[in-house]
Design an enzyme around this catalytic site. Structure first.
Site, PDB file in Angstrom:
ATOM      1  N   TYR A   1      -6.195   6.805   4.417  1.00 24.66           N
ATOM      2  CA  TYR A   1      -6.460   5.745   3.367  1.00 24.66           C
ATOM      3  C   TYR A   1      -5.627   4.574   3.474  1.00 24.66           C
ATOM      4  O   TYR A   1      -6.380   3.460   3.502  1.00 24.66           O
ATOM      5  CB  TYR A   1      -5.771   6.331   1.781  1.00 24.66           C
ATOM      6  CG  TYR A   1      -6.044   5.231   0.840  1.00 24.66           C
ATOM      7  CD1 TYR A   1      -7.044   4.873   0.509  1.00 24.66           C
ATOM      8  CD2 TYR A   1      -4.743   4.483   0.482  1.00 24.66           C
ATOM      9  CE1 TYR A   1      -6.842   3.582  -0.822  1.00 24.66           C
ATOM     10  CE2 TYR A   1      -4.495   3.436  -0.187  1.00 24.66           C
ATOM     11  CZ  TYR A   1      -5.583   3.106  -0.775  1.00 24.66           C
ATOM     12  OH  TYR A   1      -5.496   2.074  -1.566  1.00 24.66           O
TER      13      TYR A   1
ATOM     14  N   ASP B   1      -9.580   5.527  -3.025  1.00 25.81           N
ATOM     15  CA  ASP B   1      -8.426   5.969  -3.698  1.00 25.81           C
ATOM     16  C   ASP B   1      -8.946   6.779  -5.012  1.00 25.81           C
ATOM     17  O   ASP B   1     -10.281   6.671  -5.267  1.00 25.81           O
ATOM     18  CB  ASP B   1      -7.595   4.682  -4.084  1.00 25.81           C
ATOM     19  CG  ASP B   1      -7.932   3.892  -5.123  1.00 25.81           C
ATOM     20  OD1 ASP B   1      -9.259   3.734  -5.375  1.00 25.81           O
ATOM     21  OD2 ASP B   1      -7.105   3.185  -5.604  1.00 25.81           O
TER      22      ASP B   1
ATOM     23  N   GLU C   1       0.805  -1.149  -0.102  1.00 33.81           N
ATOM     24  CA  GLU C   1      -0.044  -0.055  -0.031  1.00 33.81           C
ATOM     25  C   GLU C   1       0.805   1.253  -0.018  1.00 33.81           C
ATOM     26  O   GLU C   1       0.514   2.159  -0.683  1.00 33.81           O
ATOM     27  CB  GLU C   1      -0.975   0.124   1.216  1.00 33.81           C
ATOM     28  CG  GLU C   1      -2.136  -0.901   1.094  1.00 33.81           C
ATOM     29  CD  GLU C   1      -2.909  -0.562  -0.247  1.00 33.81           C
ATOM     30  OE1 GLU C   1      -2.970   0.446  -0.524  1.00 33.81           O
ATOM     31  OE2 GLU C   1      -3.785  -1.738  -0.545  1.00 33.81           O
TER      32      GLU C   1
END
Length: 327
Positions: free
Chosen positions: A130, A148, A47
């Site tokens: 996020y 996203d 990520e």
């Protein structure tokens, strides 16, 4: 999409969920951080690396990274210089230092295991909303809203009839993502995965492949005639920017085993031969990367600004006129 609950709305939304998730099961990419045996640490690393970086560039670095540092404690014990060298050319190298800081916190405060609790994830240094949500969803199978760029674009088109989302995440977009998230936990995880992949592969920003979209018939944007975006999307500039100069300087520092004189980083091609000839020649790989830096057609003040930025961000250190990666 109106958030008021009606049977008809719920039925349409359920059909959208089912169609996108089924498409994902047939068409998704086989990526190692999605494998059943992937670990939370592998998901966290992916990520961070995938932020503003294409999958194709991330894959080889991700594999090397996990071979070198398979657990958070392994990375925590590394030096910042080792971390920045391993980051290679992924760009935005501050992400590497943030990941390093998170690994140190995980090793010190969480017994070397990525925390499962969303609040604890969010409290890790350098981990934003996020990333915390994405790790909670994709590593631990929890129900959270992941928003996203790809998800925002798909939901803007399918539910709001807009060609593109706002340039920055708005409260309305966050509410929409929360509103359309399935209530069932397993289905919510699958939806987050699937709609993100749909945006990456089909519902792209510039050339959407609407004929291949599993929810084309339910898409508000297509129903409206696919109107153009109110704002033209701007690609990220690179050539001639401070980012390009900083990247070229970082490439030199990653290749150098010894500190590099600041004068070599700040010169231009016209003065490079004279400066290099006054001192012992650096190794060939450093000379090659210095050459790439010297060939950039940028003014002296931009070079100075780029170097000062690297020093201010902790990506480089300076001692007696010589620059190196942080120890």
């Amino acid at each position: 999409m109106n958030s008021s609950r009606t049977p008809a709305r719920d039925e349409r939304l359920h059909g959208t969920h089912a169609a996108v998730i089924e498409w994902y099961r047939r068409a998704s990419r086989d990526l190692p951080w999605r494998a059943p045996e992937r670990t939370p640490w592998q998901v966290l690393v992916s990520e961070i690396m995938l932020q503003q970086t294409p999958v194709g560039r991330v894959l080889p670095v991700w594999r090397r990274w996990l071979e070198q540092w398979p657990e958070p404690g392994d990375l925590a014990a590394a030096s910042p210089a080792e971390v920045l060298r391993a980051w290679d050319r992924l760009g935005y190298p501050r992400r590497a230092l943030r990941l390093h800081a998170a690994a140190q916190n995980i090793a010190a405060e969480h017994d070397g295991r990525v925390p499962e609790d969303h609040a604890q994830l969010l409290a890790l240094p350098g981990i934003g909303a996020y990333t915390a949500a994405a790790v909670a969803v994709f590593a631990f199978g929890q129900r959270h809203t992941v928003v996203d760029t790809n998800i925002r674009r798909v939901e803007a088109r399918v539910f709001s009839g807009r060609a593109l989302p706002s340039r920055s995440l708005t409260a309305a977009e966050t509410r929409l993502a929360q509103d359309v998230l399935p209530q069932d936990i397993a289905e919510s995880v699958a939806w987050n995965q699937a709609v993100m992949e749909l945006g990456a592969l089909i519902c792209t920003a510039r050339s959407p492949r609407c004929d291949e979209c599993p929810v084309r018939r339910d898409c508000a944007w297509v129903a409206a005639g696919s109107p153009p975006a109110q704002e033209t999307p701007r690609g990220q500039l690179w050539h001639g920017t401070d980012r390009q100069v900083r990247g070229a300087m970082m490439a030199v520092l990653r290749a150098a085993d010894e500190p590099v004189r600041a004068q070599l980083l700040l010169t231009d091609l016209a003065g490079s031969e004279q400066i290099a000839g006054e001192h012992a020649a650096p190794p060939a790989v450093v000379i090659e990367r210095l050459g790439a830096l010297w060939r950039l057609p940028v003014p002296a003040e931009q070079r100075e600004r780029a170097l000062n930025g690297l020093l201010a961000d902790g990506l480089a250190t300076s001692d007696d006129g010589a620059v190196s990666l942080p120890g």
